[in-house]
Design a protein around this motif. Structure first.
Motif, PDB file in Angstrom:
ATOM      1  N   GLN A 107       0.830  -1.200   0.000  1.00  0.00           N
ATOM      2  CA  GLN A 107       0.000   0.000   0.000  1.00  0.00           C
ATOM      3  C   GLN A 107       0.864   1.249   0.000  1.00  0.00           C
ATOM      4  N   LYS A 113      -2.874   9.401   3.971  1.00  0.00           N
ATOM      5  CA  LYS A 113      -3.874   8.733   3.137  1.00  0.00           C
ATOM      6  C   LYS A 113      -3.231   7.608   2.334  1.00  0.00           C
ATOM      7  N   VAL A 115      -3.197   5.857  -1.093  1.00  0.00           N
ATOM      8  CA  VAL A 115      -3.596   6.240  -2.452  1.00  0.00           C
ATOM      9  C   VAL A 115      -3.565   5.065  -3.429  1.00  0.00           C
ATOM     10  N   ASP A 116      -2.986   3.936  -3.004  1.00  0.00           N
ATOM     11  CA  ASP A 116      -2.963   2.759  -3.871  1.00  0.00           C
ATOM     12  C   ASP A 116      -2.755   1.534  -2.992  1.00  0.00           C
ATOM     13  N   CYS A 170      -4.507  -1.914   5.165  1.00  0.00           N
ATOM     14  CA  CYS A 170      -5.860  -1.377   4.946  1.00  0.00           C
ATOM     15  C   CYS A 170      -6.866  -2.441   4.529  1.00  0.00           C
ATOM     16  N   LYS A 180     -12.154  -4.877   4.372  1.00  0.00           N
ATOM     17  CA  LYS A 180     -11.576  -3.557   4.624  1.00  0.00           C
ATOM     18  C   LYS A 180     -11.319  -3.369   6.115  1.00  0.00           C
ATOM     19  N   LYS A 186     -10.665   6.140   4.465  1.00  0.00           N
ATOM     20  CA  LYS A 186     -10.930   5.898   3.049  1.00  0.00           C
ATOM     21  C   LYS A 186      -9.746   5.136   2.464  1.00  0.00           C
ATOM     22  N   VAL A 187     -10.057   4.111   1.695  1.00  0.00           N
ATOM     23  CA  VAL A 187      -8.990   3.369   1.020  1.00  0.00           C
ATOM     24  C   VAL A 187      -9.406   3.118  -0.424  1.00  0.00           C
ATOM     25  N   PRO A 188      -8.446   3.027  -1.337  1.00  0.00           N
ATOM     26  CA  PRO A 188      -8.780   2.732  -2.727  1.00  0.00           C
ATOM     27  C   PRO A 188      -9.299   1.304  -2.876  1.00  0.00           C
ATOM     28  N   GLU A 189      -9.922   1.034  -3.989  1.00  0.00           N
ATOM     29  CA  GLU A 189     -10.327  -0.325  -4.318  1.00  0.00           C
ATOM     30  C   GLU A 189      -9.072  -1.190  -4.424  1.00  0.00           C
ATOM     31  N   ARG A 191      -6.577  -3.679  -5.814  1.00  0.00           N
ATOM     32  CA  ARG A 191      -6.248  -4.234  -7.127  1.00  0.00           C
ATOM     33  C   ARG A 191      -5.512  -5.558  -6.935  1.00  0.00           C
TER      34      ARG A 191
END
Length: 236
Positions: A107, A113, A115-116, A170, A180, A186-189, A191
């Protein structure tokens, strides 16, 4: 646990399941302590190799993760980030799965935050690069022993605090599903990806000790950013 490597023997640094409680999804589900995984840091086959590795500013480690779970969450490493080596760029790392299968949950954090985030699915023989600015956790998602090796710069200390503060990465991997971590606002989807062997490693990557300049990207990543551009193939 001892580990024989070439003409050398190394003793394990043991991480207990109780040591992982700050990063578990369900720490209260741990009823009886056990050895979660074993780390053999700074491994080398002989004194000649040791000198080469030290001069290059590197370290070669092994990690053994037996199969287990806590509250349905598969056993994992604690998780950590690396410090900066240059302005805005942290140290990378490279792993190889020597036995079993692994998921590397990586991550990217910017300020406070995420971001990926990627789940990199790796099988035996796969080489996985953790790019600069990513934290990472190694998960054993199977009922078989997982053994990984890694090359990393020897001149820094890992940063565990952010994983402790957020109770892990995350996402958690629980009963074969991604869940999650609600400690993150807030976390990105997530991948899903598989590694791309951009280093062209054939066989055991310890063999790179004979051409150790190829690992300079671990010490001076800012000079080799092209290495990190195609580390993964995104599956979904």
């Amino acid at each position: 646990m001892e580990f024989s490597f070439g003409d050398k023997k190394f003793s394990a640094e043991v991480r207990k399941a109780s040591d992982l409680k700050p990063v578990l999804a369900f720490p209260d589900k741990l009823k009886e302590d056990f050895d979660a995984y074993y780390m053999f840091r700074d491994s080398y086959k002989n004194e000649e190799d040791r000198k080469k590795i030290e001069v290059a500013g590197l370290r070669y480690d092994y990690t053994v993760i037996p199969p287990n779970s806590i509250g349905g969450e598969y056993i994992k490493t604690y998780g950590h980030y690396h410090p900066e080596v240059a302005d805005g760029t942290t140290y990378p790392e490279v792993y190889q799965v020597l036995k079993g299968e692994a998921i590397f949950l990586i991550q990217k954090r910017e300020d406070d935050k995420i971001v990926d985030v990627l789940a990199v699915i790796a099988k035996e023989g796969d080489v996985v690069i953790v790019p600069p600015n990513y934290g990472h956790v190694t998960i054993n998602p199977t009922d078989k022993e997982l053994i990984t090796a890694n090359w990393v710069c020897r001149d820094f200390k890992s940063i565990y605090g952010p994983y402790t503060e957020k109770r892990g990465g995350c996402y958690y991997y629980i009963n074969g599903k991604w869940v999650k971590n609600e400690k993150y606002e807030k976390v990105p989807e997530l991948r899903i990806a598989k590694p791309v062997n951009v280093l062209g490693v054939q066989g055991d990557m310890y063999s790179l000790v004979s051409d150790i300049k190829r690992l300079e990207f671990l010490v001076k990543p800012q000079k080799h950013m092209e290495v990190f551009k195609k580390c993964f193939q995104i599956l979904s």
